[in-house]
Design a protein around this motif. Structure first.
Motif, short mmCIF file in Angstrom:
data_model
loop_
_atom_site.label_atom_id
_atom_site.label_comp_id
_atom_site.label_asym_id
_atom_site.label_seq_id
_atom_site.Cartn_x
_atom_site.Cartn_y
_atom_site.Cartn_z
N CYS A 39 0.82 -1.21 0.00
CA CYS A 39 0.00 0.00 0.00
C CYS A 39 0.85 1.27 0.00
O CYS A 39 0.41 2.32 -0.47
N ARG A 47 -1.26 5.30 1.31
CA ARG A 47 -2.47 4.56 1.63
C ARG A 47 -2.21 3.62 2.80
O ARG A 47 -1.06 3.30 3.09
N TRP A 69 -3.26 -0.16 4.60
CA TRP A 69 -3.90 -1.45 4.38
C TRP A 69 -5.17 -1.52 5.22
O TRP A 69 -5.17 -1.21 6.41
N CYS A 102 -6.06 -1.25 -0.30
CA CYS A 102 -5.31 -0.07 0.17
C CYS A 102 -6.24 1.14 0.15
O CYS A 102 -6.81 1.48 -0.89
#
Length: 213
Positions: free
Chosen positions: A186, A190, A192, A209
């Motif tokens: 990710c 972002r 997870w 993500c």
């Protein structure tokens, strides 16, 4: 000879909820009754965190196998468009004969007519409404200007990045393996979200993500 069927159920994907069932047969002793057995691995509960604020950046998204550039020109726009992104012409194969990815780029902001805007204060009301009416996928980015004095102004409406995407992480073998691979897949932009699934058995998995729009 009668046979006893033994089934083993293994949840390998919290995103797709896919249960893979393997069956085998063993001899059944006289007097035994037929029974079914089931072993299930509990899937980890997904994190509720949305992740950091979304930023516009290129994303490599799975498209299934792509055989050549002509094939990519058909498949990649269909991968990127649902994410309100545009294919930038780049693609590559991650699992030969089984999986390729398309590189999806953020779309440029749209310049949308908003009628006359008299001041920055007026723009704070007019432009968000203008962008929302233009597309549910856009938000006002704070920019506006007048094109016809006293008659017409425009607002700049930016396309919001997708809140959740599936990004490749290589093979993930179990729920216990996912936490060691998904955060890296990710990246820093972002987080997870606890979800993962296998896209090519034994060779490639993807992680969910997420970011906050």
């Amino acid at each position: 000879m009668n046979t006893k069927h033994i089934f083993s159920g293994l949840f390998t994907s919290s995103a797709l909820g896919i249960m893979l069932i393997a069956g085998c047969s063993v001899p059944m002793e006289e007097g035994d009754s037929e029974q079914a057995f089931s072993d299930e691995e509990t899937v980890e509960e997904a994190s509720q965190a949305l992740g950091p604020a979304c930023v516009a950046k290129n994303l490599a998204l799975e498209a299934g196998p792509i055989w050549n550039t002509s094939d990519a020109q058909t498949k990649c726009p269909n991968v990127c468009n649902p994410q309100n992104m545009s294919w930038n012409g780049q693609w590559w194969t991650t699992v030969p004969g089984a999986m390729s990815v398309c590189e999806c780029a953020p779309r440029p902001a749209a310049v949308v007519q908003a009628g006359p805007i008299w001041s920055n204060t007026h723009a704070q009301t007019q432009c968000p409404n203008t962008c929302a009416a233009y597309s549910s996928a856009t938000k006002w980015n704070g920019q506006w200007w007048t094109t016809v004095p006293g008659q017409m102004s425009v607002c700049e409406c930016a396309f919001t990045p997708p809140a959740t995407v599936s990004l490749e992480a290589g093979p993930i073998w179990s729920n216990a393996d996912a936490p060691s691979k998904c955060p890296a897949a990710c990246g820093t932009s972002r987080a997870w979200n606890g979800q993962w699934s296998t896209s090519v058995a034994g060779q490639m998995s993807v992680c969910g993500c997420a970011c906050t729009p």
